[in-house]
Design a protein around this motif. Structure first.
Motif, PDB file in Angstrom:
ATOM      1  N   ALA A 141       0.840  -1.209   0.000  1.00  0.00           N
ATOM      2  CA  ALA A 141       0.000   0.000   0.000  1.00  0.00           C
ATOM      3  C   ALA A 141       0.872   1.255   0.000  1.00  0.00           C
ATOM      4  CB  ALA A 141      -0.925  -0.004   1.215  1.00  0.00           C
ATOM      5  N   ILE A 142       1.972   1.218   0.747  1.00  0.00           N
ATOM      6  CA  ILE A 142       2.882   2.373   0.797  1.00  0.00           C
ATOM      7  C   ILE A 142       3.517   2.583  -0.577  1.00  0.00           C
ATOM      8  CG2 ILE A 142       5.025   3.279   1.823  1.00  0.00           C
ATOM      9  CD1 ILE A 142       4.244   1.718   4.412  1.00  0.00           C
ATOM     10  N   LEU A 143       3.969   1.493  -1.185  1.00  0.00           N
ATOM     11  CA  LEU A 143       4.574   1.598  -2.524  1.00  0.00           C
ATOM     12  C   LEU A 143       3.574   2.118  -3.541  1.00  0.00           C
ATOM     13  CD1 LEU A 143       6.849  -1.527  -3.154  1.00  0.00           C
ATOM     14  CD2 LEU A 143       7.527   0.876  -3.072  1.00  0.00           C
ATOM     15  N   ARG A 144       2.346   1.617  -3.451  1.00  0.00           N
ATOM     16  CA  ARG A 144       1.299   2.038  -4.395  1.00  0.00           C
ATOM     17  C   ARG A 144       1.048   3.541  -4.273  1.00  0.00           C
ATOM     18  NH1 ARG A 144      -2.784  -1.281  -2.477  1.00  0.00           N
ATOM     19  NH2 ARG A 144      -1.758  -3.251  -2.929  1.00  0.00           N
ATOM     20  N   ALA A 145       1.107   4.021  -3.043  1.00  0.00           N
ATOM     21  CA  ALA A 145       0.881   5.460  -2.835  1.00  0.00           C
ATOM     22  C   ALA A 145       2.055   6.290  -3.342  1.00  0.00           C
ATOM     23  CB  ALA A 145       0.655   5.735  -1.350  1.00  0.00           C
ATOM     24  N   GLY A 146       3.210   5.644  -3.506  1.00  0.00           N
ATOM     25  CA  GLY A 146       4.398   6.385  -3.949  1.00  0.00           C
ATOM     26  C   GLY A 146       5.382   6.644  -2.832  1.00  0.00           C
ATOM     27  N   GLY A 147       5.062   6.144  -1.628  1.00  0.00           N
ATOM     28  CA  GLY A 147       5.959   6.341  -0.482  1.00  0.00           C
ATOM     29  C   GLY A 147       5.152   6.626   0.770  1.00  0.00           C
ATOM     30  N   LEU A 148       5.840   6.661   1.904  1.00  0.00           N
ATOM     31  CA  LEU A 148       5.129   6.820   3.178  1.00  0.00           C
ATOM     32  C   LEU A 148       4.560   8.231   3.362  1.00  0.00           C
ATOM     33  CD1 LEU A 148       4.373   5.230   5.743  1.00  0.00           C
ATOM     34  CD2 LEU A 148       6.489   6.058   6.793  1.00  0.00           C
ATOM     35  N   VAL A 149       5.260   9.239   2.821  1.00  0.00           N
ATOM     36  CA  VAL A 149       4.741  10.613   2.913  1.00  0.00           C
ATOM     37  C   VAL A 149       3.398  10.683   2.190  1.00  0.00           C
ATOM     38  CG1 VAL A 149       5.090  12.965   2.070  1.00  0.00           C
ATOM     39  CG2 VAL A 149       6.970  11.769   3.215  1.00  0.00           C
ATOM     40  N   GLU A 150       3.369  10.160   0.967  1.00  0.00           N
ATOM     41  CA  GLU A 150       2.135  10.191   0.163  1.00  0.00           C
ATOM     42  C   GLU A 150       1.060   9.311   0.810  1.00  0.00           C
ATOM     43  OE1 GLU A 150       5.196   9.657  -0.892  1.00  0.00           O
ATOM     44  OE2 GLU A 150       5.587  11.425  -2.126  1.00  0.00           O
ATOM     45  N   TYR A 151       1.471   8.188   1.363  1.00  0.00           N
ATOM     46  CA  TYR A 151       0.537   7.271   2.031  1.00  0.00           C
ATOM     47  C   TYR A 151      -0.188   8.003   3.157  1.00  0.00           C
ATOM     48  CZ  TYR A 151      -0.818   3.259   5.007  1.00  0.00           C
ATOM     49  OH  TYR A 151      -1.497   2.350   5.788  1.00  0.00           O
ATOM     50  N   TRP A 152       0.586   8.731   3.971  1.00  0.00           N
ATOM     51  CA  TRP A 152      -0.039   9.435   5.095  1.00  0.00           C
ATOM     52  C   TRP A 152      -0.869  10.620   4.630  1.00  0.00           C
ATOM     53  CZ3 TRP A 152      -1.504   7.570   9.329  1.00  0.00           C
ATOM     54  CH2 TRP A 152      -0.775   6.543   9.952  1.00  0.00           C
ATOM     55  N   ARG A 153      -0.436  11.246   3.544  1.00  0.00           N
ATOM     56  CA  ARG A 153      -1.254  12.348   3.014  1.00  0.00           C
ATOM     57  C   ARG A 153      -2.620  11.812   2.588  1.00  0.00           C
ATOM     58  NH1 ARG A 153       2.089  14.905  -1.085  1.00  0.00           N
ATOM     59  NH2 ARG A 153       3.795  15.978  -0.073  1.00  0.00           N
ATOM     60  N   GLU A 154      -2.613  10.610   1.992  1.00  0.00           N
ATOM     61  CA  GLU A 154      -3.878  10.008   1.556  1.00  0.00           C
ATOM     62  C   GLU A 154      -4.752   9.621   2.748  1.00  0.00           C
ATOM     63  OE1 GLU A 154      -3.080   6.630  -0.926  1.00  0.00           O
ATOM     64  OE2 GLU A 154      -2.229   7.874  -2.518  1.00  0.00           O
ATOM     65  N   GLN A 155      -4.094   9.150   3.826  1.00  0.00           N
ATOM     66  CA  GLN A 155      -4.844   8.675   4.991  1.00  0.00           C
ATOM     67  C   GLN A 155      -5.550   9.802   5.723  1.00  0.00           C
ATOM     68  OE1 GLN A 155      -4.648   5.214   6.425  1.00  0.00           O
ATOM     69  NE2 GLN A 155      -4.049   4.914   4.295  1.00  0.00           N
ATOM     70  N   ARG A 156      -5.034  11.030   5.535  1.00  0.00           N
ATOM     71  CA  ARG A 156      -5.535  12.110   6.354  1.00  0.00           C
ATOM     72  C   ARG A 156      -6.693  12.865   5.699  1.00  0.00           C
ATOM     73  NH1 ARG A 156      -2.092  14.486   9.878  1.00  0.00           N
ATOM     74  NH2 ARG A 156      -2.410  16.474   8.873  1.00  0.00           N
TER      75      ARG A 156
END
Ligand code: SF4
Lengths: 156, 403
Positions: A141-156
């Protein structure tokens, strides 16, 4: 999480000091890391990394926790890194900055095409398809988002 | 029954867990990127600043204007955010955290690979990179895959000139640089109980050189006594029979002074075998061997003599430096002709204050001897404090005498 690139083959136990030397860490300029990536291993290597899949031996990324090692590879144009086993902090770092890792034992020649699909769980070189050790659902899921920064941006 | 890592993380080996992080810390090297990533995540605050520390240790004091500016930004942020902030000269992050901060049973994450050092207290302590740390700043937790554990049985007692460092090099040699990748090391057996906290810190420090996620001792009366000096209470942990994925035994009585040859930590030989090799510099310090007990042992060896090569001694923390001053240990070291550095990492990572030249050889008490780490074209031999002391006096690699 699919991709295709040209193999750049390296040995085992490549440490993060060799990926990016300590003397280049005191900056936030990612271009500096990309320019000096692998300098102490082979200064000519940096120019061959655009569109490359690094095919390394075991324990790639051992040593320091410096995330600049993973960033330098990505900035230099590396598409993915394959190794039979990765050092664990590098493993997390690479996924966190959106650099796909292929956990598989590959034998191939420099320049050979390497294709992979991490969701489907395979990697292909020289017409041979091999299974890849699966990433955890979270890492995918983190890779799909493009990284952990993007992953957390999506989660918020 | 469970290993210590399974007990602290609350799940069986192989499972993925989300865990609240009890202590998280960064240094000036990783903190800059952590701050960048944290800002990019769009975080509006820190989850619990009282659990977060920023400790300046890697390049202290700053060596260039650029370093100074990067440190300035992080310093300002730390000061305004109510995190614990330790400015230059406080010491190496792992050492600062070992001085009464980390407690048994805690989950500790540092943005530095040698965070595994703190497993000496029976904590689950491991290293992560900057972006993982940024997420911890924001959420107060992170994910782990619960590691399988290798049991390292320690029997007997160290004797002669051998030190915990030699024992550490012995197990790194036995396991290899990737022998414990993704796994934890547990030090157990009666020999483990004989180890002081300083010795436990050394043994856990090198865990990452085998690829391990953590190196751990069970907290016992030695742990409790040590922490009591800092006013902290500690519950003892009782080992239960459990499933190790591998077990090795190290008889401490058999350990002799060892040296790791460049450029691999796992290429280890008795000092005896390479005695006489000329060296250009000796470095005593780092998160492996820069504690007061190390400086005192070194002082004992060089006191009243003159070192034959340039010798840099860097106390691991301000507390270590202060004790060395109070006890006269520092005077003995200075009078023997050594140079003293600011508490911190010193030349360990090859960026300042003791970088070597092409072709030069360093005997160091650190934990890494990777190619070019302390200077392009330089070679690093890793050894104990006693070997460093004996070698400094001779100007060549020398077997330490039995004290
Ligand atoms: S002393 Fe060396 S190994 Fe330890 S944290 Fe500092 S740079 Fe890293």
């Amino acid at each position: 999480m699919r991709g295709k690139g040209k193999a750049v083959c390296l040995g085992a136990d490549i440490d993060t000091d060799l990926v990016i030397a300590g003397r280049y860490l005191r900056t936030k300029d990612r271009g500096v890391w990309a320019a000096h990536v692998f300098e102490d291993l082979d200064p000519a290597l940096a120019r061959r990394l655009a569109g490359a899949v690094i095919v390394a031996g075991k324990n790639f990324g051992c040593g320091s926790s410096r995330e600049q090692a993973a960033i330098a590879l990505k900035e230099a144009g590396v598409i993915a890194v394959a190794a039979p086993v990765f050092a664990r902090i590098f493993f997390r770092n690479a996924v966190n900055i959106g650099l796909p890792l292929i956990e598989a034992d590959l034998s191939c020649m420099d320049g050979e095409p390497v294709a992979f699909d991490l969701e489907a769980g395979w990697v292909e070189t020289g017409g041979r398809r091999k299974p890849v050790r699966p990433l955890s659902p979270r890492m995918l899921a983190i890779l799909r988002a493009g990284g952990l920064v993007e992953y957390w941006r999506e989660q918020r | 029954m469970s290993t210590l890592a399974e007990k602290i993380l609350g799940a069986a080996a192989g499972e993925y867990v989300d865990r609240k992080v009890d202590r998280a810390y960064v240094h000036d090297g990783t903190g800059v990127l952590t701050l960048e990533a944290w800002k990019s995540m769009g975080a509006s605050g820190l989850c619990d600043p009282s659990r977060l520390s920023v400790i300046f240790d890697h390049i202290v004091p700053a060596n260039t204007g650029l370093t100074a500016m990067l440190q300035h930004e992080l310093r300002e942020f730390a000061a305004s955010s109510f995190m614990h902030f330790s400015d230059i000269g406080s010491g190496i992050c792992h050492q600062c955290m070992s001085e009464g901060i980390v407690l048994p049973g805690e989950v500790v994450v540092g943005a530095d690979s040698h965070s595994c050092t703190l497993g000496a207290f029976g904590a689950f302590a491991t290293g992560v990179g900057a972006t993982d740390m940024a997420a911890i700043w924001m959420t107060g937790e992170t994910w782990f895959r619960v590691p399988a554990t290798i049991g390292i049985h320690l029997t007997g007692k160290l004797s002669g000139a051998a030190e915990a460092k030699d024992c550490a090099l012995a197990y790194v040699n036995q396991l290899g640089m990737d022998g414990a990748t993704y796994q934890a090391l547990e030090f157990i057996g009666e020999g483990a109980g004989h180890c002081s906290i300083d010795e436990r810190l050394v043994l856990c420090n090198l865990a990452v050189e085998t690829g391990a996620k953590a190196g751990m001792f069970y907290a016992d009366h030695v742990t409790a006594e040590y922490l009591r000096r800092f006013g902290a209470a500690a519950a003892e942990q009782v080992p239960e029979p459990c499933d190790y994925m591998q077990e090795i035994t190290v008889d401490l009585a058999d350990v002799v002074p060892l040296v790791a040859l460049p450029p691999r930590v796992d290429t280890v030989k008795p000092v005896h075998d390479i005695a006489g090799l000329p060296i250009d510099q000796v470095f005593v310090g780092t998160c492996t061997n820069g504690r007061f007990s190390d400086l005192a042992r070194f002082a004992c060896i060089v006191k009243g003599n003159r070192v034959a090569v340039r010798t840099i001694v860097v106390p691991a923390s301000r507390a270590v430096l202060a004790e060395a001053i109070r006890t006269g240990v520092l005077a003995d070291i200075v009078e023997a002709g050594c140079v003293i550095g600011t508490p911190g990492c010193g030349p360990c990572l090859g960026t300042h204050a003791g970088v070597l030249g092409m072709g030069e050889v360093c005997l160091s008490t650190a934990n890494r001897n990777f190619r070019n780490r302390m200077g392009v074209g330089a070679e690093i031999y890793l050894a104990s404090v006693a070997t460093a002391g004996a070698s400094a006096l001779e100007g060549e690699i020398t077997e330490p005498e039995v004290p």
